[in-house]
Write a protein that holds these residues in place. Structure first.
Motif, PDB file in Angstrom:
ATOM      1  N   PRO A   1      11.621  -8.143   5.400  1.00 19.29           N
ATOM      2  CA  PRO A   1      11.799  -7.581   4.055  1.00 19.29           C
ATOM      3  C   PRO A   1      12.999  -8.161   3.304  1.00 19.29           C
ATOM      4  CG  PRO A   1      12.229  -5.927   5.755  1.00 19.29           C
ATOM      5  CD  PRO A   1      11.702  -7.128   6.460  1.00 19.29           C
ATOM      6  N   ALA A   2      12.732  -8.773   2.166  1.00 20.18           N
ATOM      7  CA  ALA A   2      13.732  -9.279   1.215  1.00 20.18           C
ATOM      8  C   ALA A   2      14.659 -10.358   1.772  1.00 20.18           C
ATOM      9  CB  ALA A   2      14.550  -8.131   0.617  1.00 20.18           C
TER      10      ALA A   2
ATOM     11  N   ALA B   1      15.302 -11.999  -1.495  1.00 20.07           N
ATOM     12  CA  ALA B   1      16.089 -11.597  -2.669  1.00 20.07           C
ATOM     13  C   ALA B   1      17.192 -12.617  -2.994  1.00 20.07           C
ATOM     14  CB  ALA B   1      16.692 -10.219  -2.423  1.00 20.07           C
TER      15      ALA B   1
ATOM     16  N   ARG C   1       1.383  -1.959   5.888  1.00 22.18           N
ATOM     17  CA  ARG C   1       1.402  -1.469   4.491  1.00 22.18           C
ATOM     18  C   ARG C   1       2.803  -0.968   4.142  1.00 22.18           C
ATOM     19  NH1 ARG C   1      -3.638   1.124   5.680  1.00 22.18           N
ATOM     20  NH2 ARG C   1      -5.251  -0.350   5.063  1.00 22.18           N
TER      21      ARG C   1
ATOM     22  N   HIS D   1       5.144  -3.908   3.683  1.00 17.20           N
ATOM     23  CA  HIS D   1       4.919  -4.528   2.377  1.00 17.20           C
ATOM     24  C   HIS D   1       5.633  -3.710   1.289  1.00 17.20           C
ATOM     25  CE1 HIS D   1       2.842  -7.008  -0.482  1.00 17.20           C
ATOM     26  NE2 HIS D   1       2.283  -5.962  -1.065  1.00 17.20           N
ATOM     27  N   GLU D   2       5.517  -2.395   1.414  1.00 19.94           N
ATOM     28  CA  GLU D   2       6.174  -1.478   0.465  1.00 19.94           C
ATOM     29  C   GLU D   2       7.705  -1.650   0.518  1.00 19.94           C
ATOM     30  OE1 GLU D   2       6.424   1.600  -2.275  1.00 19.94           O
ATOM     31  OE2 GLU D   2       4.716   0.375  -1.649  1.00 19.94           O
TER      32      GLU D   2
ATOM     33  N   ASP E   1       9.389  -4.281   1.521  1.00 23.50           N
ATOM     34  CA  ASP E   1       9.700  -5.602   0.947  1.00 23.50           C
ATOM     35  C   ASP E   1       9.785  -5.479  -0.584  1.00 23.50           C
ATOM     36  OD1 ASP E   1      10.144  -8.349   1.116  1.00 23.50           O
ATOM     37  OD2 ASP E   1       8.031  -8.847   0.984  1.00 23.50           O
ATOM     38  N   ASN E   2       8.778  -4.847  -1.185  1.00 23.69           N
ATOM     39  CA  ASN E   2       8.754  -4.706  -2.653  1.00 23.69           C
ATOM     40  C   ASN E   2       9.941  -3.891  -3.159  1.00 23.69           C
ATOM     41  OD1 ASN E   2       6.501  -6.229  -3.032  1.00 23.69           O
ATOM     42  ND2 ASN E   2       5.084  -4.487  -2.907  1.00 23.69           N
ATOM     43  N   GLN E   3      10.230  -2.804  -2.442  1.00 19.73           N
ATOM     44  CA  GLN E   3      11.333  -1.924  -2.874  1.00 19.73           C
ATOM     45  C   GLN E   3      12.668  -2.653  -2.826  1.00 19.73           C
ATOM     46  OE1 GLN E   3      11.766   1.644  -0.679  1.00 19.73           O
ATOM     47  NE2 GLN E   3      10.259   2.783  -1.887  1.00 19.73           N
TER      48      GLN E   3
ATOM     49  N   LEU F   1      13.187  -5.889  -2.828  1.00 20.57           N
ATOM     50  CA  LEU F   1      13.208  -6.973  -3.825  1.00 20.57           C
ATOM     51  C   LEU F   1      13.509  -6.398  -5.213  1.00 20.57           C
ATOM     52  CD1 LEU F   1      10.217  -9.216  -2.659  1.00 20.57           C
ATOM     53  CD2 LEU F   1      12.663  -9.748  -2.523  1.00 20.57           C
ATOM     54  N   ALA F   2      12.915  -5.248  -5.530  1.00 24.10           N
ATOM     55  CA  ALA F   2      13.150  -4.627  -6.843  1.00 24.10           C
ATOM     56  C   ALA F   2      14.621  -4.237  -7.001  1.00 24.10           C
ATOM     57  CB  ALA F   2      12.254  -3.404  -7.012  1.00 24.10           C
TER      58      ALA F   2
ATOM     59  N   ASN G   1      17.049  -5.881  -5.540  1.00 22.41           N
ATOM     60  CA  ASN G   1      17.812  -7.098  -5.237  1.00 22.41           C
ATOM     61  C   ASN G   1      18.676  -6.920  -3.989  1.00 22.41           C
ATOM     62  OD1 ASN G   1      18.703  -9.746  -5.696  1.00 22.41           O
ATOM     63  ND2 ASN G   1      20.527  -9.020  -6.767  1.00 22.41           N
TER      64      ASN G   1
END
Ligand SMILES: CC(C)(COP(=O)(O)OP(=O)(O)OC[C@H]1O[C@@H](n2cnc3c(N)ncnc32)[C@H](O[C@H]2O[C@H](COP(=O)(O)OP(=O)(O)OP(=O)(O)O)[C@@H](O)[C@H]2O)[C@@H]1O)[C@@H](O)C(=O)NCCC(=O)NCCS
Ligand SMILES: Nc1ncnc2[nH]cnc12
Length: 277
Positions: free
Chosen positions: A33-34, A43, A241, A244-245, A247-249, A251-252, A254
């Protein structure tokens, strides 16, 4: 024709190999993640996988020198601590020359440097001796207002120094037990390593995340990592899943968990060393 005789590796060279291998295995592990991995830069705008590899390789002479210093000096004390500090600062300069000034492995130099020296002295007491070294005060260490120092002031966070002084609890109590538990489930080595990284992230005060995204970032990292493990880990569909969530969080926000990545490398180093004993 005479056969080419390769020289046998010294202990210091083998330990340096193991430290660099651990850094390369950490960088290659995907999907983290990130973080920088085989998929991309996470990130980070200034990092990529090739740079992480080049940085890891540039540190080989430093790890070898740290192990040799431990073998030459032969005991835990200020002379060894200060020798490691000097070698570590030189290693950091070599890293910055290789990466054109980008900080790729500062935390890893600290954690793996202490562990490499401790392993050269007594592999079975590795984290205890690394902690004893980390507790000694290097009189020559500069006191820059690092990101870690800034968030320690602002939030009272326990950073890389304290993690080492406590004997790497994130590694011994989180990462390594999870790595071994997941391996027993025969889910594949990459999934077991991802689970170990997530276990480290569930409790770590990662000062990289804190600096970039504050307590909100830490909460998202810890909660999200726990959610993956609760869903069955990174080898399950439900766990993927959640991963993935996460990773997105991150990245959002940073928020890059670079400290957790370094501690995964420490975990892989100790695991490899255990296998070689
Ligand atoms: C004693 C030191 C550890 C200094 O510690 P301090 O906390 O004062 O300094 P930092 O440089 O901020 O932090 C050290 C790095 O340790 C990693 N880390 C973070 N949290 C933890 C934790 N809880 N436990 C263990 N390790 C942790 C992390 O390293 C990774 O992140 C790096 C990138 O981070 P950052 O600097 O925030 O970000 P930048 O890319 O520079 O900027 P932005 O992109 O955010 O804008 C990356 O390198 C990873 O490795 C922390 O960065 C020790 O480091 C020290 O004294 N060093 C001097 C040399 C020396 O004497 N070495 C001795 C060798 S034995
Ligand atoms: N894979 C990685 N991505 C970003 N920062 C890191 N620091 C150490 N390993 C890292």
């Amino acid at each position: 024709m005479r056969a080419l005789k390769l020289h046998e590796l010294t202990l210091a060279e083998r330990l340096a190999d193991m430290a660099v291998d651990a850094l390369i295995d950490e960088a290659d592990l995907s999907p983290k993640p990130a973080l920088v991995d085989r998929r991309g830069n996470g990130a980070h705008s200034d990092l990529h996988l090739g740079l992480m590899h080049a940085s890891a390789l540039s540190l080989w002479p430093m790890f070898k020198a740290m192990a040799e210093a431990a073998l030459d000096i032969g005991e835990i004390g200020l002379p060894l601590r200060e020798a490691l500090g000097r070698i570590g600062r030189e290693g950091e300069q070599a890293m910055l020359v290789t990466t054109n000034g980008v900080n790729t492995h500062r935390g890893a130099i600290w954690a793996l440097g202490l562990l490499t020296a401790a392993a050269a002295l007594a592999p079975r007491d590795i984290t205890l001796n690394a902690a004893r070294l980390a507790l000694l005060n290097d009189r020559y260490a500069p006191q820059p207002l690092s990101h870690g120092a800034q968030v320690a002031q602002r939030y009272g966070a326990r950073g890389a120094r304290e993690e080492a002084q406590l004997g790497f609890p994130s590694v011994t109590q989180r990462g390594l037990p999870q790595l071994r538990k997941s391996r027993q489930q025969n889910i594949g080595e990459q999934n077991a390593r991802l689970d170990a990284l997530l276990a480290i992230m569930t409790e770590l005060a990662d000062t990289c995340v804190l600096y970039r995204a504050g307590p909100e970032g830490i909460a998202a990292m810890q909660r999200g990592a726990q959610a993956v493990l609760d869903a069955g880990g990174s080898a399950t569909l439900a766990g993927r899943r959640q991963l993935h969530e996460l990773d997105n969080q991150l990245l959002a926000l940073n928020a890059s968990p670079g400290g957790a990545a370094d501690l995964l490398a420490a975990c892989l180093f100790i695991d490899r060393l255990d296998g070689a004993l």
